[in-house]
Scaffold this motif. Structure first.
Motif, PDB file in Angstrom:
ATOM      1  N   ASP A  19       0.857  -1.182   0.000  1.00 17.11           N
ATOM      2  CA  ASP A  19       0.000   0.000   0.000  1.00 17.11           C
ATOM      3  C   ASP A  19       0.900   1.241   0.000  1.00 17.11           C
ATOM      4  OD1 ASP A  19      -1.663   2.168   0.601  1.00 17.11           O
ATOM      5  OD2 ASP A  19      -3.022   0.954   1.802  1.00 17.11           O
ATOM      6  N   HIS A  21       0.229   4.427  -0.104  1.00 16.72           N
ATOM      7  CA  HIS A  21      -0.191   5.479   0.824  1.00 16.72           C
ATOM      8  C   HIS A  21       0.223   5.135   2.250  1.00 16.72           C
ATOM      9  CE1 HIS A  21      -2.585   8.683   2.568  1.00 16.72           C
ATOM     10  NE2 HIS A  21      -3.121   7.800   3.396  1.00 16.72           N
ATOM     11  N   GLN A  22       0.070   3.861   2.647  1.00 19.12           N
ATOM     12  CA  GLN A  22       0.437   3.472   4.004  1.00 19.12           C
ATOM     13  C   GLN A  22       1.931   3.602   4.229  1.00 19.12           C
ATOM     14  OE1 GLN A  22      -1.795   2.709   6.522  1.00 19.12           O
ATOM     15  NE2 GLN A  22       0.075   2.984   7.711  1.00 19.12           N
ATOM     16  N   GLU A  25       2.686   7.236   4.756  1.00 19.22           N
ATOM     17  CA  GLU A  25       2.263   7.669   6.092  1.00 19.22           C
ATOM     18  C   GLU A  25       3.211   7.133   7.163  1.00 19.22           C
ATOM     19  OE1 GLU A  25      -0.266   9.761   7.076  1.00 19.22           O
ATOM     20  OE2 GLU A  25      -0.276  10.240   4.939  1.00 19.22           O
ATOM     21  N   THR A  36       3.713  14.067  -2.502  1.00 17.08           N
ATOM     22  CA  THR A  36       2.720  13.295  -3.247  1.00 17.08           C
ATOM     23  C   THR A  36       3.087  11.821  -3.188  1.00 17.08           C
ATOM     24  OG1 THR A  36       3.950  13.563  -5.322  1.00 17.08           O
ATOM     25  CG2 THR A  36       2.209  15.172  -4.859  1.00 17.08           C
ATOM     26  N   GLU A  37       2.075  10.973  -3.384  1.00 12.54           N
ATOM     27  CA  GLU A  37       2.296   9.536  -3.482  1.00 12.54           C
ATOM     28  C   GLU A  37       1.259   8.947  -4.422  1.00 12.54           C
ATOM     29  OE1 GLU A  37      -0.095   7.323  -2.354  1.00 12.54           O
ATOM     30  OE2 GLU A  37      -1.381   8.792  -1.381  1.00 12.54           O
ATOM     31  N   GLY A  38       1.608   7.836  -5.054  1.00 11.85           N
ATOM     32  CA  GLY A  38       0.672   7.182  -5.956  1.00 11.85           C
ATOM     33  C   GLY A  38       1.396   6.288  -6.940  1.00 11.85           C
ATOM     34  N   ILE A 164       6.799   7.898  -4.465  1.00 15.95           N
ATOM     35  CA  ILE A 164       6.536   8.823  -3.362  1.00 15.95           C
ATOM     36  C   ILE A 164       7.558   9.949  -3.460  1.00 15.95           C
ATOM     37  CG2 ILE A 164       6.216   9.109  -0.883  1.00 15.95           C
ATOM     38  CD1 ILE A 164       5.991   6.054  -0.669  1.00 15.95           C
TER      39      ILE A 164
END
Length: 792
Positions: A19, A21-22, A25, A36-38, A164
């Motif tokens: 993940d 996003h995780q 974080e 940014t992330e994705g 990221i």
């Protein structure tokens, strides 16, 4: 630093369904913020297709009607305008319902022909055009003939990567590499970082290249040579990881340089060995020396720049950019590799002047000298494998760098006392283990062996921070404060002034201290401040923010202009802030109280149009509140700034000393009635005041009487007020100007000025005779001193 998760997985075992996003974080919880992330490619419902048939559109001279196979027994008609669409081509197909970065694909009819999807170019999927060739931008993406129809094209192309973009702090230069990121992620998920493969073969030919370092600004310099390289396109895995890291692939040799830099954090530079004189020399540039860099720009150097030379001429700017004369080209056969550690301050000064680059960014933040050796071996390994080069035996070394790990002693109590935790020694050692720090335990002391890759750690407080990051700030239990807390005295007077100004109905602002060179000296006095210079900052981001202000009023006037442009009419603001100037070779900063008032002023249920006397009343309230009652005056003199209205301005004087100014902004600058004042708090508060004395409010009534005086125009109201106070004695409680008239019925050289006098006695009620006597004393004194006449 852009982190490619596929690149990261080369050195640490992470789940395939990670993940993104995780992860971002979790890195943030360790103190590493991200922007940014994705996914590298954000597009859905894509498949590999094969064009089974392609004919011209009957109603168009550039469209094609294609029959595209997207799965077993699944052929769809798609209308396409790409010039390279043809039968037998394997392509990327966005099916009906696919979501691309700019559009959503829907079934439709194009000039009478049904179209069930879209054949795509890579830039249409969100990949920046800078990574693509002109042919790739001009048409749809052409996939290899063995591309499996119906499969995911993004996965097939190796572009199924997560990215990221981290906004790293200046001290974490170790995170400007995949290996550094791997150690950080490994600490989060308790994963071990894999060793980097450095094994490679060497030829029997010995290196004959020489290195000569003539400056202390280079502590480590390594050089190796690889012969008979073959310039070609890089393997897919290198191109994919460079693209995900934000770097455009060029050819295998140049790409290896960038790949190793991203991988290890150590910048490298490759030279065409046949264009050198058998040596690399590191020295400081000569003043005015010229060098044409890789971007084909001729640069004029200074004695503060570090250059690489071949003994006869400069061939590169150390840590910033190579020279054009020795660049790698398609004809290059033999390569000399440079891996070095240069002084970060020198590199930063040069890069600010010449060019900011990925390499200079890493040199500025500091490099691990052990990684320099690692990066060199990694580079020659890849050159031998990917470019089929022959690695010559030996390395030319200049080494004055400290490559020893730092050993820092710390106790369990040190850590727990600072973090507010109750961690055991074993828990603390486990935190260091996850960071890949070796430890030695002695009684209650832990000796930590800090690797050279972590140049940001040098004292025990740094280790405490590391334990806190790994243990997790969120896991620290909150505790009630056990110490007594009382109101501090620091900046107490400023807080009291701030509260007073707010109570007077003004709003506080917090503005930039930076302004442009034209506005910086505004609202300064030619007489008092004529020799003061504005202070320019060395590297301004913009010319609009290139100077420090000399007055706070400058910033308030800019705020007034902004609010006025947004149709706000009533503007009553103040600020307690710093102003700056240079006098000779000395620099000064002063604390100022400044206010600006325009429009309507509200006091409770009452409102009035702001004029000179409104803002004068605010100044008087502040001075009285601070204990300067009966010690201040407003004087018209030549200290008033030229940016103020000469007829509606005055200097603020306390105990005979100039403290600031008050007045209307000059109509030449602003047509509106805008009033300002500024007081130098450093000077004002240096004037001592006695303790405040309070007295009981009188139980007896007071009487207000109005008098209108006819006097010469050049007589200041303040002088009249002083005379009134002098003659009135103890019975005169207050006097205030309420009217000024110079119109019909008054001589041209005269003016009528009216005062309200408040008369009273705290011990009794005054009789009419006593009041009349008091008024007579005052008027007689005015007549004697100013030849004043009573009107009416």
């Amino acid at each position: 630093m852009i982190l490619s998760t596929n690149f990261l997985k080369d050195y640490i075992d992470l789940d395939d369904d990670l993940d993104i996003h995780q992860l971002a974080e979790d890195m943030t919880k360790m103190g590493n913020e991200y922007d940014t992330e994705g996914k590298l490619i954000n597009a859905t419902k894509l498949v590999i297709g094969e064009i089974m048939d392609c004919v011209e559109h009957p109603d168009s001279d550039h469209l094609h009607v294609c029959q595209v196979k997207v799965g077993e027994g699944d052929v769809r008609q798609i209308v396409c305008g790409a010039p390279n669409a043809r039968k037998g081509l394997k392509v990327i197909v966005a099916l009906d319902g696919a979501k691309l970065p700019e559009i959503e694909i829907k079934k439709g009819v194009i000039r009478g022909q049904e179209s069930n999807g879209m054949m795509c170019a890579l830039y249409e999927l969100g990949l920046d055009k800078k990574y693509l060739t002109d042919a790739q931008v001009a048409g749809i993406e052409e996939l290899p003939a063995d591309a499996p129809v119906g499969e995911d094209p993004i996965k097939y192309l190796g572009l199924d990567d997560g990215v990221i973009d981290f906004d790293l702090t200046a001290n974490r230069g170790d995170l400007l590499s995949i290996l550094g990121m791997a150690y950080e992620v490994g600490a989060i998920y308790d994963k071990k970082v894999k060793d980097i493969d450095l094994t490679h073969a060497e030829s029997d030919e010995e290196l004959k290249f020489k290195v000569d370092v003539k400056t202390e600004n280079c502590s480590l310099f390594l050089a190796r040579e690889v012969k008979n390289v073959k310039i070609a396109e890089s393997p897919d895995y290198i191109k994919e990881r460079l693209i995900a890291s934000g770097i455009r692939p060029i050819n295998n040799v140049v790409d290896i340089s960038n790949y190793v830099m991203i991988e290890t954090g150590q910048p490298l530079h490759f030279y065409d060995a046949d264009k050198l004189n058998g040596m690399l020399q590191v020295r400081m540039a000569e003043e005015g020396e010229k060098l044409t860099t890789l971007d084909e720009q001729e640069r004029e150097l200074s004695a503060q720049d570090i250059v690489i030379s071949d003994g006869t001429r400069a061939i590169g700017l150390a840590g910033v950019m190579g020279g054009l004369d020795t660049e790698i080209t398609e004809n290059t056969k033999n390569v000399v590799i440079e891996a070095a550690v240069f002084d970060g301050v020198c590199v930063r000064k040069t890069s600010n002047k010449i060019l900011r680059s990925e390499a200079s960014n890493r040199f500025e933040k500091g490099l691990d000298p052990n990684r320099t050796y690692m990066a060199m071996e990694r580079a020659v390994k890849l050159l031998s494998e990917i470019a089929e080069g022959e690695v010559l035996k030996g390395t030319e070394v200049y080494d004055k760098a400290d490559k020893e790990n730092k050993k820092i002693e710390i106790t369990v109590e040190n850590i727990n006392n600072i973090l507010g935790t109750k961690l055991s020694k074993d828990e603390i050692i486990d935190c260091f283990r996850r960071l890949a720090f070796e430890c030695e335990s002695k009684d209650n002391t832990i000796i930590v062996d800090v690797p050279t890759r972590r140049i940001d750690i040098s004292i025990k407080e740094d280790l405490i921070e590391e334990v806190g990051r790994v243990y997790g700030v969120d896991n620290v239990e909150g505790k009630s404060m056990t110490l007594s807390v009382k109101k501090g005295s620091y900046d107490r007077t400023s807080r009291e002034i701030r509260n007073k100004m707010v109570n007077l109905g003004l709003s506080e602002t917090l503005s930039y201290v930076l302004t442009n060179p034209e506005e910086a000296p505004m609202f300064t006095s030619e007489k008092l401040d004529g020799n003061k210079e504005s202070i320019r900052i060395l590297k301004p981001l913009t010319e609009e923010r290139s100077c420090l202000r000399q007055t706070v009023t400058t910033a308030l006037y800019r705020l007034y202009q902004y609010n006025k442009a947004h149709h706000i009419e009533d503007i009553n603001i103040f600020e307690i802030g710093k102003s700056f100037y240079k006098l000779g070779e000395e620099f000064f900063e002063e604390k100022k109280l400044s206010a600006l008032m325009s429009g309507t002023y509200y006091t409770g249920l009452k409102q009035e149009k702001i004029d000179f006397y409104t803002i004068k009343g605010v100044v008087e309230e502040v001075l009285e509140y601070l204990g300067y009652g009966a010690r201040y005056s407003f004087v018209v003199d030549d200290n008033i700034p030229g940016d103020l209205h000469p007829g509606k301005s005055a200097s603020i004087i306390v105990d005979g000393k100039y403290m600031g100014y008050i007045g209307r902004i000059n109509p030449c600058i602003c047509n509106e009635e805008v009033y300002v004042f500024e007081i130098n708090l450093d000077k004002l508060l240096a004037v001592k005041t006695g303790k405040m004395k309070y007295k009981e409010i009188s139980k007896f009534p007071t009487v207000k009487k109005d008098i209108a005086l006819l006097v010469n125009k050049d007589v200041p109201a303040s002088d009249l007020q002083k005379a009134i106070k002098s003659a009135g004695g103890k019975l005169l409680l207050n006097s205030k100007v309420f009217d000024l008239y110079t119109g019909k019925g008054i001589d041209e050289d005269k003016k009528s000025i009216a005062f309200t006098l408040e008369i009273g006695d705290s011990t009794k009620t005054l009789t009419d005779e006593e009041i009349a006597e008091e008024i007579n004393k005052i008027t007689e004194n005015l007549a004697k001193k100013f030849n004043a006449e009573l009107r009416g």
